[in-house]
Every structure is written in structure tokens, then in C-alpha cells.
Design a protein around this motif. Structure first.
Motif, short mmCIF file in Angstrom:
data_model
loop_
_atom_site.label_atom_id
_atom_site.label_comp_id
_atom_site.label_asym_id
_atom_site.label_seq_id
_atom_site.Cartn_x
_atom_site.Cartn_y
_atom_site.Cartn_z
N UNK A 2 0.85 -1.18 0.00
CA UNK A 2 0.00 0.00 0.00
C UNK A 2 0.89 1.24 0.00
N UNK A 3 0.61 2.15 -0.93
CA UNK A 3 1.34 3.41 -0.99
C UNK A 3 0.33 4.55 -0.97
N UNK A 4 0.83 5.75 -0.76
CA UNK A 4 -0.02 6.92 -0.77
C UNK A 4 0.29 7.76 -2.00
N UNK A 5 -0.76 8.04 -2.75
CA UNK A 5 -0.67 8.94 -3.90
C UNK A 5 -1.16 10.29 -3.41
N UNK A 6 -0.30 11.30 -3.42
CA UNK A 6 -0.65 12.62 -2.92
C UNK A 6 -0.93 13.56 -4.08
N UNK A 34 14.01 13.66 -0.42
CA UNK A 34 13.60 12.33 0.05
C UNK A 34 14.53 11.23 -0.43
N UNK A 35 15.57 11.61 -1.17
CA UNK A 35 16.55 10.63 -1.63
C UNK A 35 16.10 9.80 -2.82
N UNK A 36 15.13 10.30 -3.58
CA UNK A 36 14.66 9.58 -4.77
C UNK A 36 15.64 9.78 -5.92
N UNK A 37 15.50 8.94 -6.95
CA UNK A 37 16.41 8.96 -8.09
C UNK A 37 15.66 9.36 -9.35
N UNK A 38 16.09 10.45 -9.98
CA UNK A 38 15.48 10.91 -11.23
C UNK A 38 16.03 10.07 -12.38
N UNK A 59 11.49 5.53 -8.25
CA UNK A 59 10.47 5.24 -7.24
C UNK A 59 9.07 5.68 -7.67
N UNK A 60 8.86 6.16 -8.87
CA UNK A 60 7.60 6.53 -9.50
C UNK A 60 7.68 7.91 -10.14
N UNK A 61 6.98 8.96 -9.59
CA UNK A 61 6.96 10.24 -10.30
C UNK A 61 6.54 11.41 -9.40
N UNK A 62 6.86 12.62 -9.87
CA UNK A 62 6.21 13.84 -9.39
C UNK A 62 5.91 14.69 -10.63
N UNK A 77 2.22 13.48 -6.57
CA UNK A 77 3.40 12.79 -6.03
C UNK A 77 3.05 11.33 -5.76
N UNK A 78 3.82 10.43 -6.34
CA UNK A 78 3.68 9.01 -6.03
C UNK A 78 5.08 8.44 -5.82
N UNK A 79 5.32 7.95 -4.62
CA UNK A 79 6.61 7.36 -4.26
C UNK A 79 6.35 5.93 -3.79
#
Length: 116
Positions: A2-6, A34-38, A59-62, A77-79
Motif C-alpha cells: 500500500x502506498x499513498x498517492x498525494x 527524500x533521496x529519490x532517483x530521477x 520510485x515513480x513520479x512527481x 506525487x507518487x513514491x
């Protein structure tokens, strides 16, 4: 899992929402917070005005979309890494483009795999 889509609506934003380079910098800073990778990036400028900035992440997208004529920015935002806090992404964007404006954040749970 389960993730949170903001989904955030930011009202009364600064004129910087018309500045493509500034929005890209804000989006990159938010991702780094947040340390995500583009892994990819795309920008679209609309006529007569408005922008969409999409950062594709490991990790998904913004995605940021602006309506300068309404001083409005929508943020998606989805991580998929549960260690990454989407609130930090929202806060970083808000600080740079809409520090004194109104904000509404909608959190949508996303189930991406059957729970065993």
C-alpha cells in the motif's frame, strides 16, 4: 503493498510558477529531499501560459502543472518506497512557489500488489 498517492492544490502562488527553470529546480530539490532517483524529465509550456514539469523517478513520479492566470499549481506525487515521505516533497515545493498561499492535500491509498 500500500502506498499513498498525494495530490496537492496550491493557491495564491508566487509568479515563479511561470518560470520553467525555477520549477524544475524546485522539483529536483523536492526529489533530492527524500533521496529519490530521477531517471527522466519532461517539460511542456502551454500557449498562452502554463507549464507541466514531470520528473520520472526510479520510485515513480512527481508532476507539477501550473495555471499562472489563477496563481494555481497542482502537484502529483507518487513514491513507491515507503521510507520516502511525500509530505517532504509537498513542503519543499510549497516553500519555493507558494509559501503563503492556501494548500489542500488529498491522500489516496494505492494498493499495487495483493497482500499475502
Amino acid at each position: 503493498m500500500l502506498m499513498t498517492h498525494a495530490l496537492a492544490e496550491m493557491y495564491d502562488c508566487l509568479p515563479v510558477i511561470e518560470d520553467e527553470a525555477a520549477l524544475v529546480a524546485a522539483a529536483r530539490a523536492a526529489v533530492q529531499s527524500v533521496g529519490a532517483t530521477i531517471i527522466g524529465e519532461y517539460e511542456v509550456r502551454y500557449v498562452p501560459h502554463g507549464l507541466t514539469i514531470a520528473l520520472f523517478l526510479a520510485e515513480s513520479h512527481i508532476v507539477l502543472t501550473t495555471w499562472p492566470e489563477y496563481r494555481l499549481l497542482l502537484l502529483d506525487v507518487l513514491l513507491c518506497n515507503p521510507q520516502m515521505d511525500f509530505h517532504r516533497v509537498v513542503a519543499e515545493i510549497r516553500q519555493r512557489v507558494c509559501p503563503d498561499g492556501e494548500i489542500a492535500v488529498h491522500e489516496v491509498g494505492r494498493k499495487i500488489a495483493a497482500q499475502l
